[in-house]
Scaffold this motif. Sequence first.
Motif, short mmCIF file in Angstrom:
data_model
loop_
_atom_site.label_atom_id
_atom_site.label_comp_id
_atom_site.label_asym_id
_atom_site.label_seq_id
_atom_site.Cartn_x
_atom_site.Cartn_y
_atom_site.Cartn_z
N LEU A 57 0.85 -1.18 0.00
CA LEU A 57 0.00 0.00 0.00
C LEU A 57 0.89 1.24 0.00
O LEU A 57 1.94 1.26 0.64
CB LEU A 57 -0.90 0.01 1.24
N ASP A 58 0.44 2.27 -0.72
CA ASP A 58 1.19 3.52 -0.77
C ASP A 58 1.16 4.17 0.62
O ASP A 58 0.09 4.48 1.14
CB ASP A 58 0.54 4.44 -1.81
N PRO A 59 2.34 4.39 1.22
CA PRO A 59 2.36 4.88 2.60
C PRO A 59 1.84 6.30 2.78
O PRO A 59 1.49 6.67 3.89
CB PRO A 59 3.84 4.79 2.99
N VAL A 60 1.79 7.10 1.71
CA VAL A 60 1.39 8.49 1.91
C VAL A 60 -0.05 8.78 1.45
O VAL A 60 -0.47 9.92 1.43
CB VAL A 60 2.36 9.49 1.24
N LYS A 61 -0.80 7.73 1.12
CA LYS A 61 -2.20 7.94 0.74
C LYS A 61 -3.10 7.20 1.74
O LYS A 61 -2.72 6.14 2.23
CB LYS A 61 -2.45 7.38 -0.67
N TYR A 71 -4.18 5.99 7.54
CA TYR A 71 -3.07 5.67 6.63
C TYR A 71 -2.63 4.23 6.87
O TYR A 71 -2.85 3.68 7.95
CB TYR A 71 -1.92 6.64 6.87
N HIS A 104 0.06 2.86 7.78
CA HIS A 104 0.85 2.51 8.96
C HIS A 104 0.01 2.44 10.22
O HIS A 104 0.48 1.99 11.26
CB HIS A 104 2.01 3.49 9.13
N PHE A 142 3.99 -1.57 -4.01
CA PHE A 142 2.71 -0.86 -4.16
C PHE A 142 2.54 -0.26 -5.56
O PHE A 142 1.41 -0.05 -6.00
CB PHE A 142 2.48 0.17 -3.04
N ASN A 151 6.10 9.83 -3.31
CA ASN A 151 6.93 9.11 -2.36
C ASN A 151 8.41 9.44 -2.55
O ASN A 151 9.15 9.55 -1.58
CB ASN A 151 6.71 7.61 -2.49
N PRO A 204 2.16 11.38 6.19
CA PRO A 204 1.31 10.95 7.29
C PRO A 204 2.07 10.19 8.37
O PRO A 204 1.65 10.13 9.51
CB PRO A 204 0.28 10.06 6.62
#
Lengths: 383, 369, 341
Positions: free
Chosen positions: B137-141, B186, B188, C234, C256, C331
């Motif tokens: 999974l994209d960590p920033v979305k 998110y 995480h 991802f 990213n 985040p």
Amino acid sequence: MTEQHQQHAPKAAPAPAEQSILEAQHLCKRFAVRSERRLGRALEVTVLDDVSLSVRRGETFGLVGESGCGKSTLARCLLRLLEPSDGRVVFDGVDLATLDRGALRAVRRRLQFVFQDPFASLDPRMSARAIVEEPLLVHRLGDREQRRQAALGVLAEVGLTAEQAQRPPHAFSGGQRQRIGIARAFVLRPDVAVLDEPISALDVSVQAQVLNLLRRLQVEHGLTYVFITHDLAVAEYFCDRVAVLYLGEVVELAGRETLFRAALHPYAVSLLSAVPVPALGGRTRRAARPQLVGEVASLTERPPGCPFEPRCPVGRGREICRQERPPLRELGSEHWVACHFPGEVPLPARTETTEAFAHRPTTAVAPQPALDTEPRRSSTQPA
Amino acid sequence: MGALSVLERMRGLREDRGAPAGVRAPQAATDDADGPFALSVRNLRTVYELGHATVQAVREVSFDLRPTERLGVVGESGSGKSALALSILGLIEPPGRVGGGEVLLNGRNIVGLSERQLSSIRGREIALILQDPMSALDPVKTIGAQLHEAIAVHNPQLRRSALRRRAAELLREVDIPQAERRLDDYPHQYSGGMRQRVAIAMAIANNPSVLIADEPTTALDVTTQAQVLGLLDRLVDEHRAAVILITHNLGIVSEFCDSVSVMYAGRLVESSSCEHIFLGATHPYSEALLRCVPNPERLAEGPLPAIPGFPPDLSALPGGCTFAPRCSVGRELAVCHEQTPVPELVEGPSGSAIVECHFARERAARGSR
Amino acid sequence: MTGVIARRLLGSLGAIFGASIIAFVIMRVLPGNPARLILGPLAPPSTVHSLYRQLGLDRPIYVQYWRYITQFFQGQWGYSYSDGAPVRTLIGERLPATIELALFAFLITMLASIVLALLVTYRRRPIADRIVRAIAYIGFGTPPFFVSLILLIVFFSTLKILPGPEGRLGAQVTPPATVTHLYTIDALIAGEPGKFLEAVEHLVLPGVALGMANFAFLVRLLRANLLEVSREPFITVVRGKGLRRWTAFRRHALPNASLPTLTAGGLVLGEFLAGSVLVEKVFNWPGVGSLVYEAILKQDFSIVQTFILLSAVMFVLVNLGVDLLYAVIDPRVRVRSVVTA
């Protein structure tokens, strides 16, 4: 296996085989975790909570549990690679905390560690022989030539030739690297080896080779193993006694036969029945399996009572389980369980197919190329 | 069902080996008595050109997958099983490339389609689940945004509110508590098991007819693995998808699959129903794989029957049978080192199998014991 | 989140304190009496002494430091030793030129880095990749003043397509009506596109010369990050969902990969703002850099001292801004994760 161990108990040791060589007494380990929310102030998490166990001379003691159960932390505390926050580690009758640096060093020689990751734990710039020699150098044992011979000797024992010994780690496959890691631990001729998931980074077909090697070395040198694994099939195969850990506590401790046939703690039962068995009837087994709710609780949110209560098919919501931490009690001979309602979830019986599979003949006889190949149905004649 | 699908695979096999012209129409491979196949792979070949070496990751692999069939592809690391998954989806990245063959998805060959055409198929007709829930999974979305994306890419007409409703529905479907609220979290903030549930939710979002799951539970703890496998089982049934489950764990195959293919050095060396492999695997490699799993019942028999050596380097494959150097049967036999075994259909006591071994027939007959 | 900001702020204060100590100490250890330097060799000793006391140089060292630091933050930066003008006025006159050049250099550096890094990572382009890496390599190893000279020789002397070292505008051009002190923006506000172009033309060569080394640094960083992120599972997953290659790249790989580049970008902008003494000198750019250059030649240490602390403050502020931006974008910094062992 046990018989074998007794036969090959270290000759030098005057103590009976039953005597414990490594003991944990009320071990606790807490870590400070920085919390962003509280302006960087430390938050304490308990990774090990009052763990007591004793490893007997010559046995293989298994530490089993899922990620976050504290098994690796426990191993590191046993070796004093980590300082326990509370409790004692007694090695061969001596409390490790009372030792000064020199004495601890001497003890470390007898207590060795094999790491999980055969890729990260070897210095890429050193040859296999230099890696194996290093512990001798650190402990100032022997002269240059003796060290060299000792390293080559132990490398040969794990199945690497003198020619291979000159190569750097990246020239080896994963299984061979793990052999180097084992050789490095065993070159000091320790009494106890703590093996932290020694095969879980390896391919299935290579795992068996390494397990066989470990077993052979144990028998030949009368070693005691502490074997950490998340793989219950391996634990059952390899260990004499097994402790099941959950959230830093021992929830069940018993001999192999007892644990794997008659586990009493609901967590141990769930864990054992969750292992997929490579045999027919898997879908039936899966359907019959007790399903756990949720996942392992976060260490920062430890339940006050039984650590397993929030997920337990028996105790979830029960007052006593929520409030009171069950003590580790001896319920059968050498069978310790920490549960208010032991045995309420029965371990599903092994299916017949499992047993049948287990007893399949294992000798593969090479068939001769048959001449009378009259297939019953063959639509593909070899060209 | 297992035996049937083997027969079907056999047909594909016959085509591989050049059946006489006119025996069958080219289209026939995608049809059988029960209707069309969900997926047919024909002679698929994938290579990685690494300058100094050419790695043959997938070597002329053929198989068929019926609608709602669950096929387990079992292999060790480096057997080419992940490359097979990516090749089917057209996601092989340079320096790798698909060097030939066909992938017939619902009857249509998708090898060689443009990126535009492929992207309209991926996620809608065929979807992918990867092993590592930490990096899948994209960590920033947010979880919600990533679910939205999976839905919106094939449903551009949907408005935001509808997307959000559907995303929450999906999260509920994969048993994530407080789905509405957790959309804005998110990755995480999710546990490993929950992330893998999200990955499954994204994969089933558009009701694909084929689902490829590459080691979907390997990175999970055993109790979490049991939960995720149970969930996957339920959803695949509900959505009527066919599944290719790639794994190194035969136990998972037993719990989830109808049929199984054992992959070694870029080839499927044995394909059969689960009954066949668990009651009497024919190929020496399949048999050895099953037996080298530690089994306490056999403690008395001495050391584990380990497979000697290690998997071959896919850029320098040995001649003849690629398993011969490690094989308990053929290690010493000239025929195994010199001749490449051809796939053969054999009858075991519990069904038929396609096996690539010079001794397939004898061994299948012996398996009746 | 507040914890992050608090810690970053504390760190920034620490950095400024350190810089102020350095600037302060430099002044004290340099040979010569500042009062004598200000008044010149001919002034009588009594005058020198009274100025010495007036400057507070007879007070204990910590009092002097306290006075220095409080005055700095009140905007009292003292007087130039050489001509007695207030340092604040001198720097204030020159600062807009430096800021305009810095922002321009930053803009083209970032744009070029992103475009080229994308170009060589989006598809495998071995030749383009090699060229970009070669440029980066050369840019990294060549001193900016040398780049400046080469650029002047090529684009001014030989090709004659860009103006020479004549500062911010041609000699005959009058600056646009002052609003922001940045000529490009002021020209746009005043509605004078000719002057805007003139200003941009003058910015190109010094901007490129200033940005070259950092372009090399950024493009390599971004290229490595993009390659790494594009190999992440991802990316395969989002393409498996049906996103096209470019969409997957733009929506997932670029954000990213930009995160670590953001930090580097902050360092670069901070460095540009601190001015480049040599590039400004070569192009006769009327910025802080050339002011400091002249000040050093004239032993005008009050200007040097102020410049050191001022650039430290700008540097720290830019990076504080980046850190805060980071906390907004990423985040993982913003939202506390669940603690597991």
